[in-house]
Scaffold this motif. Structure first.
Motif, PDB file in Angstrom:
ATOM      1  N   LEU A  48     -32.175   4.432   9.059  1.00 13.22           N
ATOM      2  CA  LEU A  48     -33.541   4.439   8.545  1.00 13.22           C
ATOM      3  C   LEU A  48     -34.387   3.389   9.247  1.00 13.22           C
ATOM      4  O   LEU A  48     -33.906   2.302   9.560  1.00 13.22           O
ATOM      5  N   GLU A  49     -35.658   3.735   9.472  1.00 15.23           N
ATOM      6  CA  GLU A  49     -36.643   2.813  10.032  1.00 15.23           C
ATOM      7  C   GLU A  49     -37.891   2.924   9.189  1.00 15.23           C
ATOM      8  O   GLU A  49     -38.234   4.007   8.723  1.00 15.23           O
ATOM      9  N   GLY A  50     -38.573   1.817   9.012  1.00 17.22           N
ATOM     10  CA  GLY A  50     -39.824   1.858   8.273  1.00 17.22           C
ATOM     11  C   GLY A  50     -40.223   0.477   7.820  1.00 17.22           C
ATOM     12  O   GLY A  50     -39.571  -0.509   8.126  1.00 17.22           O
ATOM     13  N   PRO A  51     -41.285   0.405   7.058  1.00 10.89           N
ATOM     14  CA  PRO A  51     -41.780  -0.892   6.607  1.00 10.89           C
ATOM     15  C   PRO A  51     -40.842  -1.503   5.563  1.00 10.89           C
ATOM     16  O   PRO A  51     -40.184  -0.788   4.813  1.00 10.89           O
ATOM     17  N   ASP A  52     -40.781  -2.841   5.554  1.00 14.67           N
ATOM     18  CA  ASP A  52     -40.013  -3.538   4.514  1.00 14.67           C
ATOM     19  C   ASP A  52     -40.896  -3.833   3.306  1.00 14.67           C
ATOM     20  O   ASP A  52     -40.421  -3.956   2.200  1.00 14.67           O
ATOM     21  N   GLU A  53     -42.211  -3.951   3.594  1.00 16.40           N
ATOM     22  CA  GLU A  53     -43.128  -4.303   2.533  1.00 16.40           C
ATOM     23  C   GLU A  53     -44.387  -3.451   2.635  1.00 16.40           C
ATOM     24  O   GLU A  53     -44.877  -3.172   3.732  1.00 16.40           O
ATOM     25  N   LEU A  54     -44.877  -3.055   1.479  1.00 15.02           N
ATOM     26  CA  LEU A  54     -46.099  -2.251   1.376  1.00 15.02           C
ATOM     27  C   LEU A  54     -47.051  -2.920   0.399  1.00 15.02           C
ATOM     28  O   LEU A  54     -46.636  -3.748  -0.411  1.00 15.02           O
ATOM     29  N   ALA A  55     -48.312  -2.535   0.453  1.00  6.73           N
ATOM     30  CA  ALA A  55     -49.293  -2.973  -0.546  1.00  6.73           C
ATOM     31  C   ALA A  55     -49.504  -1.833  -1.529  1.00  6.73           C
ATOM     32  O   ALA A  55     -49.341  -0.655  -1.185  1.00  6.73           O
ATOM     33  N   LEU A  56     -49.848  -2.181  -2.722  1.00  3.26           N
ATOM     34  CA  LEU A  56     -50.076  -1.201  -3.778  1.00  3.26           C
ATOM     35  C   LEU A  56     -51.048  -0.124  -3.308  1.00  3.26           C
ATOM     36  O   LEU A  56     -52.099  -0.413  -2.771  1.00  3.26           O
ATOM     37  N   GLY A  57     -50.669   1.142  -3.439  1.00  4.21           N
ATOM     38  CA  GLY A  57     -51.503   2.270  -3.033  1.00  4.21           C
ATOM     39  C   GLY A  57     -51.274   2.738  -1.604  1.00  4.21           C
ATOM     40  O   GLY A  57     -51.784   3.785  -1.212  1.00  4.21           O
ATOM     41  N   ASP A  58     -50.522   1.990  -0.799  1.00  2.50           N
ATOM     42  CA  ASP A  58     -50.264   2.386   0.592  1.00  2.50           C
ATOM     43  C   ASP A  58     -49.495   3.698   0.665  1.00  2.50           C
ATOM     44  O   ASP A  58     -48.634   3.984  -0.166  1.00  2.50           O
ATOM     45  N   ARG A  59     -49.822   4.464   1.696  1.00  2.00           N
ATOM     46  CA  ARG A  59     -49.043   5.653   2.053  1.00  2.00           C
ATOM     47  C   ARG A  59     -48.376   5.336   3.381  1.00  2.00           C
ATOM     48  O   ARG A  59     -49.022   4.807   4.281  1.00  2.00           O
ATOM     49  N   ALA A  60     -47.101   5.649   3.492  1.00  2.00           N
ATOM     50  CA  ALA A  60     -46.362   5.318   4.709  1.00  2.00           C
ATOM     51  C   ALA A  60     -45.277   6.368   4.942  1.00  2.00           C
ATOM     52  O   ALA A  60     -45.174   7.346   4.194  1.00  2.00           O
ATOM     53  N   GLU A  61     -44.496   6.144   5.973  1.00  2.00           N
ATOM     54  CA  GLU A  61     -43.370   7.035   6.288  1.00  2.00           C
ATOM     55  C   GLU A  61     -42.120   6.209   6.532  1.00  2.00           C
ATOM     56  O   GLU A  61     -42.186   5.128   7.117  1.00  2.00           O
ATOM     57  N   ILE A  62     -41.032   6.734   6.071  1.00  2.00           N
ATOM     58  CA  ILE A  62     -39.713   6.245   6.440  1.00  2.00           C
ATOM     59  C   ILE A  62     -39.211   7.243   7.476  1.00  2.00           C
ATOM     60  O   ILE A  62     -39.335   8.456   7.282  1.00  2.00           O
ATOM     61  N   VAL A  63     -38.647   6.760   8.564  1.00  2.00           N
ATOM     62  CA  VAL A  63     -38.090   7.648   9.580  1.00  2.00           C
ATOM     63  C   VAL A  63     -36.571   7.619   9.444  1.00  2.00           C
ATOM     64  O   VAL A  63     -35.953   6.546   9.473  1.00  2.00           O
ATOM     65  N   ALA A  64     -35.991   8.794   9.257  1.00  3.26           N
ATOM     66  CA  ALA A  64     -34.531   8.930   9.188  1.00  3.26           C
ATOM     67  C   ALA A  64     -34.058   9.550  10.502  1.00  3.26           C
ATOM     68  O   ALA A  64     -34.552  10.607  10.906  1.00  3.26           O
ATOM     69  N   ARG A  65     -33.131   8.879  11.153  1.00  5.18           N
ATOM     70  CA  ARG A  65     -32.520   9.413  12.376  1.00  5.18           C
ATOM     71  C   ARG A  65     -31.112   9.878  12.011  1.00  5.18           C
ATOM     72  O   ARG A  65     -30.301   9.087  11.551  1.00  5.18           O
ATOM     73  N   VAL A  66     -30.873  11.175  12.209  1.00  9.28           N
ATOM     74  CA  VAL A  66     -29.598  11.787  11.846  1.00  9.28           C
ATOM     75  C   VAL A  66     -28.914  12.258  13.125  1.00  9.28           C
ATOM     76  O   VAL A  66     -29.517  12.971  13.933  1.00  9.28           O
TER      77      VAL A  66
END
Length: 138
Positions: A34-52
């Protein structure tokens, strides 16, 4: 005589361990990173990238199931198939998993993948990864 027997048994144990390690290294399987942010702010939209990655690579059906534990982060999409990967024919499949920061706190995102690993014969393979995400107030 006893020392020679103990040395022989020790050598046999070392050889057995080495052979078992080689067999595990060559065994077919599935891994998830998995790759992605460790921390977000309230209301943020983001993506986690899964490499399989399947060893050896194949084009058989694959199911990726992301889930969230904790109220801070919501997983927007709960099931993905091979066709949902950025490039379904790639050796390492890349999946984008949308998430939303719903409340301040911590959540754990887990991604489980189920597929088929084929060497001499095909068998079901699975892999799992997790990431901890923190959501801060703005």
């Amino acid at each position: 005589m006893r020392d020679r027997l103990l040395r022989g048994l020790t050598a046999l144990g070392v050889l057995a361990a080495a052979l078992a390690g080689a067999a595990r290294a060559q065994a077919p399987g599935l891994s998830v990173q998995l790759e992605g942010p460790d921390e977000l702010a309230l209301g943020d939209r983001a993506e986690i990238v899964a490499r399989v990655r399947l060893e050896p690579p194949n084009d058989l059906p694959l199911l990726v199931t992301p889930s969230g534990e904790g109220p801070a982060v919501e997983v927007v999409r709960g099931r993905l198939l091979r066709a949902d990967a950025d490039d379904p024919a790639a050796e390492t499949l890349r999946f984008r998993i949308p998430i939303v920061a719903r409340s301040a706190g911590t959540s754990v995102i887990r991604v489980r993948a189920l597929g088929w690993a084929c060497a001499e014969r095909c068998r079901q393979a699975s892999g799992e990864a997790s990431a901890t995400l923190r959501v801060a107030r703005r």
